[in-house]
Design a protein around this motif. Structure first.
Motif, PDB file in Angstrom:
ATOM      1  N   ILE A 270       5.208  -4.988   4.219  1.00 40.01           N
ATOM      2  CA  ILE A 270       3.989  -4.604   2.628  1.00 40.01           C
ATOM      3  C   ILE A 270       2.971  -4.363   2.899  1.00 40.01           C
ATOM      4  O   ILE A 270       2.050  -5.190   3.833  1.00 40.01           O
ATOM      5  CB  ILE A 270       4.758  -6.034   2.364  1.00 40.01           C
ATOM      6  N   LYS A 271       2.437  -3.359   2.127  1.00 37.70           N
ATOM      7  CA  LYS A 271       1.339  -2.743   2.195  1.00 37.70           C
ATOM      8  C   LYS A 271       0.409  -2.712   0.558  1.00 37.70           C
ATOM      9  O   LYS A 271       0.976  -3.376  -0.139  1.00 37.70           O
ATOM     10  CB  LYS A 271       1.342  -1.629   2.857  1.00 37.70           C
ATOM     11  N   THR A 272      -0.512  -2.755   0.439  1.00 38.80           N
ATOM     12  CA  THR A 272      -1.586  -2.442  -0.867  1.00 38.80           C
ATOM     13  C   THR A 272      -2.162  -0.946  -0.780  1.00 38.80           C
ATOM     14  O   THR A 272      -2.872  -0.471   0.247  1.00 38.80           O
ATOM     15  CB  THR A 272      -3.244  -3.768  -0.695  1.00 38.80           C
ATOM     16  N   GLU A 273      -0.942  -0.306  -1.679  1.00 36.27           N
ATOM     17  CA  GLU A 273      -1.682   0.875  -2.299  1.00 36.27           C
ATOM     18  C   GLU A 273      -2.597   0.956  -3.536  1.00 36.27           C
ATOM     19  O   GLU A 273      -1.883   0.643  -4.326  1.00 36.27           O
ATOM     20  CB  GLU A 273      -0.823   2.109  -1.777  1.00 36.27           C
ATOM     21  N   GLU A 274      -4.181   0.650  -3.258  1.00 36.75           N
ATOM     22  CA  GLU A 274      -4.893   0.293  -5.102  1.00 36.75           C
ATOM     23  C   GLU A 274      -4.834  -0.189  -4.629  1.00 36.75           C
ATOM     24  O   GLU A 274      -4.831  -1.491  -4.360  1.00 36.75           O
ATOM     25  CB  GLU A 274      -4.877   2.687  -5.578  1.00 36.75           C
ATOM     26  N   THR A 275      -4.305  -0.265  -6.360  1.00 29.78           N
ATOM     27  CA  THR A 275      -3.667  -1.290  -7.077  1.00 29.78           C
ATOM     28  C   THR A 275      -2.167  -1.840  -7.209  1.00 29.78           C
ATOM     29  O   THR A 275      -1.673  -3.181  -7.372  1.00 29.78           O
ATOM     30  CB  THR A 275      -3.650  -1.213  -8.615  1.00 29.78           C
ATOM     31  N   ASP A 276      -1.149  -1.853  -6.842  1.00 26.69           N
ATOM     32  CA  ASP A 276       0.204  -1.431  -5.965  1.00 26.69           C
ATOM     33  C   ASP A 276       0.326  -2.134  -4.947  1.00 26.69           C
ATOM     34  O   ASP A 276       0.006  -2.100  -3.323  1.00 26.69           O
ATOM     35  CB  ASP A 276       1.314  -0.384  -6.291  1.00 26.69           C
ATOM     36  N   ILE A 277       0.891  -2.970  -5.201  1.00 30.29           N
ATOM     37  CA  ILE A 277       2.377  -3.444  -3.871  1.00 30.29           C
ATOM     38  C   ILE A 277       2.967  -3.148  -3.484  1.00 30.29           C
ATOM     39  O   ILE A 277       3.987  -3.293  -4.497  1.00 30.29           O
ATOM     40  CB  ILE A 277       2.142  -5.344  -3.673  1.00 30.29           C
ATOM     41  N   VAL A 278       3.252  -2.159  -2.217  1.00 28.96           N
ATOM     42  CA  VAL A 278       4.653  -1.234  -2.029  1.00 28.96           C
ATOM     43  C   VAL A 278       4.753  -2.060  -1.340  1.00 28.96           C
ATOM     44  O   VAL A 278       4.298  -1.875   0.066  1.00 28.96           O
ATOM     45  CB  VAL A 278       3.821  -0.060  -1.687  1.00 28.96           C
ATOM     46  N   ALA A 279       6.454  -1.528  -0.765  1.00 24.91           N
ATOM     47  CA  ALA A 279       7.167  -2.517   0.873  1.00 24.91           C
ATOM     48  C   ALA A 279       7.508  -1.150   0.949  1.00 24.91           C
ATOM     49  O   ALA A 279       8.743   0.085   0.220  1.00 24.91           O
ATOM     50  CB  ALA A 279       8.150  -2.933  -0.016  1.00 24.91           C
ATOM     51  N   HIS A 280       7.621  -0.138   2.375  1.00 24.32           N
ATOM     52  CA  HIS A 280       7.640   0.867   3.203  1.00 24.32           C
ATOM     53  C   HIS A 280       9.314  -0.332   4.243  1.00 24.32           C
ATOM     54  O   HIS A 280       9.093  -0.665   4.742  1.00 24.32           O
ATOM     55  CB  HIS A 280       6.393   1.116   4.213  1.00 24.32           C
TER      56      HIS A 280
END
Length: 105
Positions: free
Chosen positions: A63-73
């Protein structure tokens, strides 16, 4: 490269707040492990008639933060397993957001 070594990857944007990431992941990753990765692996193993679920590698979710989104790689050894991981992530995020009554002690 044989099929057992092949790896597939996908990014999934999660509908959770940045302040809730730790709780969503759980202590030492327990919530993701139990509700997403193990569930996806076990579901696929059952559908393929495997009795030893460890024959399938657990998918990986970061789980990472990309700008304002939380994204699961997510990475897994098959597209089918990635589909299950994405489905379980979406369900886990929805259940996580649902209001639950506070239990009285």
């Amino acid at each position: 490269m044989d099929a057992s070594q092949q790896s597939f990857a996908r990014k999934v944007t999660l509908a959770i707040e940045q302040t809730d990431v730790g709780k969503f992941i759980g202590g030492k990753g327990s919530a993701i492990r139990n509700h997403v990765t193990k569930k996806a692996r076990n579901t696929l193993a059952r559908s393929e008639g495997l009795t030893d679920f460890d024959q399938l590698d657990l998918p990986r979710v970061t789980i990472k933060t990309e700008e304002t989104d939380i994204v699961a790689h997510c990475t897994a050894q098959s597209e089918k397993l990635l589909d299950l991981v994405e489905e379980n992530l979406t369900k886990h995020a929805q259940h996580f957001k649902d209001e639950r009554p506070v239990r009285e002690k």
